[in-house]
Design a protein around this motif. Structure first.
Motif, PDB file in Angstrom:
ATOM      1  N   GLY A 163       0.771  -1.229   0.000  1.00 26.51           N
ATOM      2  CA  GLY A 163       0.000   0.000   0.000  1.00 26.51           C
ATOM      3  C   GLY A 163       0.798   1.272   0.000  1.00 26.51           C
ATOM      4  N   ALA A 164       2.093   1.229  -0.271  1.00 24.62           N
ATOM      5  CA  ALA A 164       2.901   2.444  -0.274  1.00 24.62           C
ATOM      6  C   ALA A 164       2.478   3.352  -1.421  1.00 24.62           C
ATOM      7  CB  ALA A 164       4.377   2.086  -0.402  1.00 24.62           C
ATOM      8  N   THR A 165       2.355   4.638  -1.114  1.00 27.36           N
ATOM      9  CA  THR A 165       1.977   5.609  -2.135  1.00 27.36           C
ATOM     10  C   THR A 165       3.157   5.956  -3.027  1.00 27.36           C
ATOM     11  OG1 THR A 165       0.314   6.558  -0.673  1.00 27.36           O
ATOM     12  CG2 THR A 165       1.059   7.928  -2.522  1.00 27.36           C
ATOM     13  N   SER A 166       4.333   6.102  -2.436  1.00 23.72           N
ATOM     14  CA  SER A 166       5.510   6.469  -3.218  1.00 23.72           C
ATOM     15  C   SER A 166       6.763   5.973  -2.518  1.00 23.72           C
ATOM     16  CB  SER A 166       5.579   7.978  -3.443  1.00 23.72           C
ATOM     17  OG  SER A 166       5.698   8.654  -2.200  1.00 23.72           O
ATOM     18  N   LEU A 167       7.841   6.050  -3.265  1.00 25.24           N
ATOM     19  CA  LEU A 167       9.120   5.523  -2.812  1.00 25.24           C
ATOM     20  C   LEU A 167      10.187   6.594  -2.959  1.00 25.24           C
ATOM     21  CD1 LEU A 167      11.192   3.030  -2.359  1.00 25.24           C
ATOM     22  CD2 LEU A 167      11.272   2.985  -4.844  1.00 25.24           C
ATOM     23  N   VAL A 168      11.047   6.742  -1.946  1.00 27.10           N
ATOM     24  CA  VAL A 168      12.253   7.562  -2.077  1.00 27.10           C
ATOM     25  C   VAL A 168      13.443   6.650  -1.841  1.00 27.10           C
ATOM     26  CG1 VAL A 168      11.223   9.767  -1.472  1.00 27.10           C
ATOM     27  CG2 VAL A 168      12.043   8.272   0.350  1.00 27.10           C
ATOM     28  N   PHE A 169      14.526   6.911  -2.567  1.00 28.80           N
ATOM     29  CA  PHE A 169      15.644   5.974  -2.582  1.00 28.80           C
ATOM     30  C   PHE A 169      16.928   6.770  -2.746  1.00 28.80           C
ATOM     31  CE2 PHE A 169      18.358   2.591  -4.125  1.00 28.80           C
ATOM     32  CZ  PHE A 169      17.853   1.454  -3.521  1.00 28.80           C
ATOM     33  N   GLY A 170      17.919   6.539  -1.880  1.00 25.32           N
ATOM     34  CA  GLY A 170      19.176   7.264  -1.953  1.00 25.32           C
ATOM     35  C   GLY A 170      20.363   6.349  -1.752  1.00 25.32           C
ATOM     36  N   LEU A 171      21.514   6.737  -2.334  1.00 27.50           N
ATOM     37  CA  LEU A 171      22.757   5.986  -2.211  1.00 27.50           C
ATOM     38  C   LEU A 171      23.759   6.805  -1.410  1.00 27.50           C
ATOM     39  CD1 LEU A 171      23.184   4.681  -5.875  1.00 27.50           C
ATOM     40  CD2 LEU A 171      22.155   3.496  -3.922  1.00 27.50           C
ATOM     41  N   VAL A 172      24.537   6.109  -0.574  1.00 27.86           N
ATOM     42  CA  VAL A 172      25.566   6.763   0.227  1.00 27.86           C
ATOM     43  C   VAL A 172      26.835   6.869  -0.612  1.00 27.86           C
ATOM     44  CG1 VAL A 172      27.007   6.600   2.279  1.00 27.86           C
ATOM     45  CG2 VAL A 172      24.590   5.930   2.388  1.00 27.86           C
ATOM     46  N   GLU A 173      27.322   8.105  -0.765  1.00 25.39           N
ATOM     47  CA  GLU A 173      28.529   8.354  -1.551  1.00 25.39           C
ATOM     48  C   GLU A 173      29.362   9.427  -0.861  1.00 25.39           C
ATOM     49  OE1 GLU A 173      27.284   9.484  -5.430  1.00 25.39           O
ATOM     50  OE2 GLU A 173      26.503   7.501  -5.968  1.00 25.39           O
ATOM     51  N   ALA A 174      30.542   9.047  -0.408  1.00 27.20           N
ATOM     52  CA  ALA A 174      31.496   9.994   0.180  1.00 27.20           C
ATOM     53  C   ALA A 174      30.877  10.824   1.298  1.00 27.20           C
ATOM     54  CB  ALA A 174      32.068  10.912  -0.905  1.00 27.20           C
ATOM     55  N   GLY A 175      30.198  10.168   2.234  1.00 20.42           N
ATOM     56  CA  GLY A 175      29.632  10.863   3.372  1.00 20.42           C
ATOM     57  C   GLY A 175      28.375  11.653   3.073  1.00 20.42           C
ATOM     58  N   ARG A 176      27.798  11.465   1.922  1.00 18.53           N
ATOM     59  CA  ARG A 176      26.559  12.140   1.554  1.00 18.53           C
ATOM     60  C   ARG A 176      25.565  11.115   1.020  1.00 18.53           C
ATOM     61  NH1 ARG A 176      27.757  17.724   1.008  1.00 18.53           N
ATOM     62  NH2 ARG A 176      30.000  18.127   1.075  1.00 18.53           N
TER      63      ARG A 176
END
Length: 695
Positions: free
Chosen positions: A188-201
């Motif tokens: 039932g999730a409305t949307s997805l956010v997705f991030g990658l860790v790169e050099a402390g960010r």
């Protein structure tokens, strides 16, 4: 008595009803899948179930992907494949499809597998039907037992997502699976956010539905007050169960989400090998709170996603490394060659699995040589991995070195074979080396287990050039069979020489000769420009999606506005080899015509033939014939015949009945000047002919 036939006369004319209207009344459609041809026929009601117009479907299952999400398609394919493999007569599965308006709805399919007498599946017939209402009614009637089943189903979400993620090779594939997978949409999730860790960010790679981008969050620091930063920093999930909690905990982010009607959210760290590699957030608009079972499922799901993400990141790194290695081994640039138009192409394989399978040992090379000559090389090292590419790079360098040293083509090939045999590898290689004199158009070709070259004529016709070949490089040295016959062909102005590896020709289940004929026909109808022709040939391979890499070299001889001075041709003639002797004579005849010495053609051919015959008859080894054209105050053509004997020839008178002794008399009579030079362990008999000025 009652007449039973009379009652039958009162039945309706359309009794019994045809199956089609019965299926239609039940919102069912039928299909018939021919497994041999791949055709997948659907009736009109099946088109409605899939929300497809007839013009949107071409009769093949791949067309259904515009409605069936990729993850769902993988899952159904697995069900069908398992049923065919274990001998089942039928199968059934629920799946979701995306309607024209973007909404998702449930569908059910059931198929019956028809097999031939050997048990091989040949055909599948079955039905598809809308199942959204059916599943909704089942959901409404669930009791305690159904709730237990629901918990088991939530647990299976991890398995379904894991199965879909197993097909993901890149980071983009992982994101696509998460957007389309059955498991996430059912949660039932409305949307997805997705991030990658790169050099402390944290770099955002997917952010919610269209129009939901939050300014300033495409790249954020791990110490910033955002939920994704927090889960990466603490390595713990965060479950936000109400809008009020969201606003209180993340006051910077919440104002940008108020228009999305978010009521709850789950943020998960993606951890692999005890370190965070990314973070994922699921946003909900129709729920408040998370049960313990929900939390367990989401944490397990995050673990599965992290493993797939790490695998995808490693795959991309290895692919970049393999591609870089391949590019480093191939020539960085191709030199321009006066008098020729050139085109080279390389296409990596598209095999699945390890990224090392996407490269191989195919290569091309172009080697400028003295006297206006050029060497063209095409080859293929056995295997499709980084080792094959490394061997290819070494072999390309030594071939280039041997050719640049001035060795004749047969010697270049033989020495390369010895080098590969002595290299610490179990690989062999096929190769074709062509040495072309662009002033005369004479091309000397040697072949080591490779496919033949092709020549396209100026009128567009194309033919295969049969070249007698030797064993592949490495094998010829191992079996002590280092003889490589030299074929001589003429490349007229406007003609194009094509060298390629077998990936351009071979197709699964097709004969090589058929593939060569198909390639020749494709070249004949291709564009005149060699760059455009090379692009077209590679496009054909791309459309075919072959699992072999391809190297291609095209050399088109241009017409020269003025005669070019200089030039050298060389031919190796072994004793007892009439074909090599005939090729040497052909080389002399072609060079004499190309260098403007037709008036003395008979004299030059006769003298060259005499010198070659003497070398073969009076020595125990082979002869090397070299022709050179010189310019200066006088234009002349020089013929040299080298052998391994140090005994100098002597001129003598032949008796009345003698059959020998006249050779050097002919040489002395017909040439303008001749002589003998010592060459190491042998000698060289040479002669020169003054050529008339060209008009």
């Amino acid at each position: 008595m009652v007449d039973r036939g009379a009652s039958a006369l009162s039945l309706p004319d359309d009794w019994p009803a045809h199956p089609d209207p019965i299926l239609a009344l039940n919102r069912m459609g039928s299909f018939d899948w021919d497994l041999d041809t791949g055709l997948f026929h659907m009736d009109a009601q099946a088109h409605e179930v899939f929300d497809l117009r007839p013009d949107e479907y071409d009769g093949f299952p791949a067309s259904l992907l515009i409605r069936v999400p990729r993850a769902e398609a993988h899952r159904i394919d697995a069900v069908v494949a398992q049923a065919m493999k274990d001998g089942s007569e039928n199968y059934g599965a629920y799946f979701r499809l995306r309607c024209r308006d973007g909404s998702l709805r449930w569908t059910h399919t059931q198929g019956y597998i028809r097999r031939d007498p050997t048990g091989r599946p040949r055909r599948i017939v079955g039905i598809v039907r809308e199942a959204t209402q059916e599943l909704s009614e089942l959901e409404a009637r669930r009791d305690r037992a159904a709730q237990d089943e629901a918990r088991r189903h939530r647990t299976s979400v991890v398995q379904l997502a894991t199965a879909a993620l197993a097909h993901a090779r890149t980071v983009d594939d992982v994101i696509d699976v998460l957007r389309d997978t059955h498991g996430l949409t059912h949660l039932g999730a409305t949307s997805l956010v997705f991030g990658l860790v790169e050099a402390g960010r944290i770099r955002m790679v997917a952010e919610g539905p269209e129009g939901s981008f939050v300014p300033g969050t495409d790249i954020t620091r791990i110490d910033e007050p955002y939920p994704m930063s927090e889960v990466v920093r603490t390595l713990s999930p965060r479950f936000i169960e109400s809008p009020e909690e969201f606003a209180e905990r993340y006051p910077i982010l919440w104002p940008h989400l108020t228009g999305l009607n978010i009521s709850a959210a789950a943020y998960l760290p993606l951890i692999a090998e005890a370190r965070p590699i990314g973070a994922m957030g699921l946003l909900y608009s129709d729920r408040r709170g998370f049960s313990p079972e929900d939390r367990n499922v989401l944490v397990a799901l995050g673990s599965s996603i992290a493993q797939s993400l790490q695998r995808a990141m490693l795959f991309e790194q290895e692919k970049d490394l393999a591609t870089g290695l391949q590019q480093a081994m191939l020539p960085r640039t191709i030199p321009s060659v006066p008098g020729a138009d050139l085109a080279v192409r390389y296409r990596a394989a598209t095999a699945g699995g390890s990224p090392g399978r996407d490269i191989g040992g195919d290569w091309y090379d172009l080697i400028p040589l003295p006297g206006g000559r050029v060497g063209a090389v095409i080859g293929d090292v056995q295997g499709h991995d980084t080792h094959a590419a490394a061997v290819m790079g070494q072999l390309r360098i030594v071939l280039r070195a041997y050719a640049a040293e001035g060795h004749p083509p047969a010697t270049v090939m033989a020495r390369a074979s010895v080098f590969l045999h002595e290299l610490d590898t179990d690989r062999f290689a096929t190769c074709l080396y062509a040495e072309a004199d662009l002033a005369t158009g004479v091309v000397q070709v040697v072949r080591a287990g490779h496919i033949d070259p092709l020549i396209r004529h100026s009128d567009g016709s194309c033919r295969r050039v049969p070249v007698e070949g030797g064993l592949p490089l490495g094998l010829s040295a191992e079996f002590q069979r280092l003889e490589y016959p030299v074929a001589t062909v003429e490349l007229d102005p406007g003609h194009t020489l094509l060298l390629c590896t077998d990936g351009l020709v071979e197709q699964p289940g097709a004969d090589l000769d058929d593939g060569m004929r198909t390639l020749a026909a494709l070249i004949a109808t291709g564009p005149q420009d060699v760059q455009d022709l090379a692009d077209r040939l590679i496009d054909v391979v791309e459309d075919r999606r072959g699992d072999d890499d391809v190297a291609l070299l095209l050399l088109r001889r241009r017409g020269l506005e003025t005669p070019r001075s200089g030039g050298r041709l060389r031919q190796h003639v072994a004793p007892g080899d009439p074909e090599a002797l005939a090729e040497a004579r052909h080389m002399v005849r072609a060079a004499v015509a190309a260098w403007g010495a037709r008036d003395r053609s008979d004299e030059i051919e006769l003298v060259a033939d005499e010198l070659i015959t003497n070398a073969l008859m009076h020595t125990e080894g082979s002869a090397i014939v070299t022709l050179r054209a010189y310019t200066g105050s006088d234009r002349c053509l020089r013929v040299e015949v080298e052998d391994s004997s140090s005994a100098l020839p002597r001129r003598r008178e032949a008796g009345e009945s003698g059959v020998s002794g006249r050779g050097l008399l002919l040489v002395d009579l017909l040439t303008d000047v001749w002589g003998v030079e010592a060459r190491g362990g042998g000698k060289c008999v040479w002669c020169e002919f003054v050529m008339p000025e060209l008009t």
